[in-house]
Design a protein around this motif. Structure first.
Motif, PDB file in Angstrom:
ATOM      1  N   PRO A  65       8.547 -38.695  -5.498  1.00  0.00           N
ATOM      2  CA  PRO A  65       9.952 -39.045  -5.235  1.00  0.00           C
ATOM      3  C   PRO A  65      10.908 -37.876  -5.395  1.00  0.00           C
ATOM      4  O   PRO A  65      11.915 -37.795  -4.687  1.00  0.00           O
ATOM      5  CB  PRO A  65      10.229 -40.145  -6.268  1.00  0.00           C
ATOM      6  N   VAL A  66      10.623 -36.958  -6.308  1.00  0.00           N
ATOM      7  CA  VAL A  66      11.475 -35.778  -6.470  1.00  0.00           C
ATOM      8  C   VAL A  66      11.353 -34.870  -5.254  1.00  0.00           C
ATOM      9  O   VAL A  66      12.352 -34.399  -4.696  1.00  0.00           O
ATOM     10  CB  VAL A  66      11.110 -35.010  -7.757  1.00  0.00           C
ATOM     11  N   LEU A  67      10.125 -34.626  -4.806  1.00  0.00           N
ATOM     12  CA  LEU A  67       9.913 -33.769  -3.646  1.00  0.00           C
ATOM     13  C   LEU A  67      10.580 -34.339  -2.395  1.00  0.00           C
ATOM     14  O   LEU A  67      11.093 -33.590  -1.561  1.00  0.00           O
ATOM     15  CB  LEU A  67       8.416 -33.579  -3.410  1.00  0.00           C
TER      16      LEU A  67
ATOM     17  N   PHE B 251       8.358 -28.025 -12.296  1.00  0.00           N
ATOM     18  CA  PHE B 251       7.954 -27.569 -10.969  1.00  0.00           C
ATOM     19  C   PHE B 251       7.908 -26.040 -10.935  1.00  0.00           C
ATOM     20  O   PHE B 251       8.543 -25.362 -11.741  1.00  0.00           O
ATOM     21  CB  PHE B 251       8.919 -28.078  -9.905  1.00  0.00           C
ATOM     22  N   SER B 252       7.161 -25.504  -9.974  1.00  0.00           N
ATOM     23  CA  SER B 252       7.065 -24.064  -9.767  1.00  0.00           C
ATOM     24  C   SER B 252       7.535 -23.725  -8.361  1.00  0.00           C
ATOM     25  O   SER B 252       7.520 -24.569  -7.457  1.00  0.00           O
ATOM     26  CB  SER B 252       5.625 -23.572  -9.952  1.00  0.00           C
ATOM     27  N   LEU B 253       7.929 -22.481  -8.179  1.00  0.00           N
ATOM     28  CA  LEU B 253       8.353 -21.990  -6.872  1.00  0.00           C
ATOM     29  C   LEU B 253       7.585 -20.711  -6.581  1.00  0.00           C
ATOM     30  O   LEU B 253       7.649 -19.742  -7.348  1.00  0.00           O
ATOM     31  CB  LEU B 253       9.860 -21.718  -6.883  1.00  0.00           C
ATOM     32  N   ILE B 254       6.801 -20.711  -5.485  1.00  0.00           N
ATOM     33  CA  ILE B 254       6.009 -19.539  -5.128  1.00  0.00           C
ATOM     34  C   ILE B 254       6.257 -19.181  -3.666  1.00  0.00           C
ATOM     35  O   ILE B 254       6.741 -20.000  -2.879  1.00  0.00           O
ATOM     36  CB  ILE B 254       4.499 -19.770  -5.357  1.00  0.00           C
ATOM     37  N   ASP B 255       5.943 -17.935  -3.315  1.00  0.00           N
ATOM     38  CA  ASP B 255       6.117 -17.454  -1.943  1.00  0.00           C
ATOM     39  C   ASP B 255       4.817 -17.632  -1.159  1.00  0.00           C
ATOM     40  O   ASP B 255       3.726 -17.383  -1.677  1.00  0.00           O
ATOM     41  CB  ASP B 255       6.510 -15.979  -1.945  1.00  0.00           C
ATOM     42  N   LEU B 256       4.959 -18.028   0.096  1.00  0.00           N
ATOM     43  CA  LEU B 256       3.819 -18.127   1.005  1.00  0.00           C
ATOM     44  C   LEU B 256       4.098 -17.293   2.243  1.00  0.00           C
ATOM     45  O   LEU B 256       5.203 -17.321   2.785  1.00  0.00           O
ATOM     46  CB  LEU B 256       3.586 -19.580   1.431  1.00  0.00           C
TER      47      LEU B 256
ATOM     48  N   MET C 207       7.657 -25.326  -3.299  1.00  0.00           N
ATOM     49  CA  MET C 207       7.990 -25.971  -4.565  1.00  0.00           C
ATOM     50  C   MET C 207       6.868 -26.957  -4.871  1.00  0.00           C
ATOM     51  O   MET C 207       6.609 -27.872  -4.094  1.00  0.00           O
ATOM     52  CB  MET C 207       9.329 -26.700  -4.486  1.00  0.00           C
ATOM     53  N   LEU C 208       6.193 -26.759  -5.997  1.00  0.00           N
ATOM     54  CA  LEU C 208       5.010 -27.557  -6.292  1.00  0.00           C
ATOM     55  C   LEU C 208       4.973 -27.968  -7.749  1.00  0.00           C
ATOM     56  O   LEU C 208       5.592 -27.342  -8.613  1.00  0.00           O
ATOM     57  CB  LEU C 208       3.737 -26.779  -5.947  1.00  0.00           C
TER      58      LEU C 208
END
Length: 294
Positions: free
Chosen positions: A168-170, A215-220, A145-146
């Motif tokens: 603070p959100v992260l 925010f974005s959500l990507i796979d690693l 999550m970035l």
């Protein structure tokens, strides 16, 4: 004044006490505090206590009333009103669902001032002796999550582009595998018109929870890392400590440990530097075909 508040947050704190430790009159202490933090001392203390309460509700099993009293609120109703104003939901709801919220995590005015003064003067890192400890770590397949910037290549330009509200959100994400971090993305993970440097948190591969706006959500994929950790440092030595670690990493050869650099395998990770634990960074690597015998 910030340090005094941090050390006495669970006690009653008066403006007179803050003024005394700062060497100011009550009026001038309150004026300077608001100018430099954006909050009155009372607002600042209340927001810190509410953030502590949110973390207790997220991670613990205490009842809302118990957390309210621990946070220096006299009534359940007063705590609920303050919590709703700050986080947009009642504390009971947050305790059940724990979605990402913006915690109150103020910057240290003193640290910001020291960084500014250091950047105005050249630093001789050769005069800053430090040992660096190297270890290995494997991160499993996961989600990231970035929050992306625009062109930022480092922390300072990132904050200028997007502000300092992402951290603070992260930090509030309950499902985090590791603590939030600043990261430099490999080329294939950079979207057109966005920055290499981001702030992010790693989540389980099956994470299906909410993603905050922007925010974005990507796979690693799974990735091996070499983790570099510098020695603890004094507050005044922050910039030197970071630069010493970077200089060490630049000269480091991973081959004797059985690895080679693999910048495309995952992001480079920088944990929040603190004097107590030192600077910590992790760089992606992959194993050589044949490792040296142990």
């Amino acid at each position: 004044m910030q340090q005094y508040i941090a050390e006495h947050l669970h006690q009653n704190i008066t403006l007179a006490q803050l003024a005394h430790v700062a060497g100011y009159s009550n009026w001038h202490a309150a004026k300077v505090f608001r100018e430099l933090t954006g909050n009155s001392p009372a607002q600042y203390i209340r927001l810190l206590r509410l953030t502590g309460a949110a973390l207790k509700l997220r991670d613990g099993e205490d009842r809302v009333l118990e957390v309210a009293l621990q946070s220096h609120f006299e009534t359940h109703e007063g705590f609920t009103r303050a919590f709703c104003r700050t986080f947009g939901m009642p504390p009971a709801t947050y305790s059940r669902t724990a979605p990402p919220v913006k915690l109150f995590m103020p910057d240290s005015v003193y640290h910001a001032f020291r960084m500014l003064k250091r950047s105005e003067n050249s630093m001789d890192t050769k005069q800053f002796p430090s040992a660096v400890f190297v270890s290995t770590s494997t991160h499993p397949a996961r989600k990231l999550m970035l929050y992306r910037g625009k062109q930022a290549e480092d922390y300072m330009t990132y904050c200028q582009e997007v502000g300092c509200d992402m951290w603070p959100v992260l930090c509030s994400v309950k499902e985090a595998l590791y603590e939030p971090a600043g990261m430099w993305l490999p080329d294939h993970l950079i979207e057109p018109g966005t920055s290499r440097y981001v702030q992010a948190v790693e989540l389980p591969a099956d994470y299906a929870g909410p993603v905050p706006e922007g925010f974005s959500l990507i796979d690693l994929p799974a990735c091996d890392y070499l983790v570099f950790r510098g020695e603890p440092f004094l507050d005044d030595e922050f910039c030197e400590a970071v630069q010493v670690l970077w200089a060490y990493i630049e000269r480091f050869d991973p081959a004797p440990m059985g690895y080679q650099w693999a910048p495309a395998a995952g992001p480079r990770i920088q944990l929040s530097p603190t004097g107590e634990r030192g600077c910590i960074e992790a760089l992606p690597v992959r194993a050589l075909d044949s490792r040296p015998a142990v």
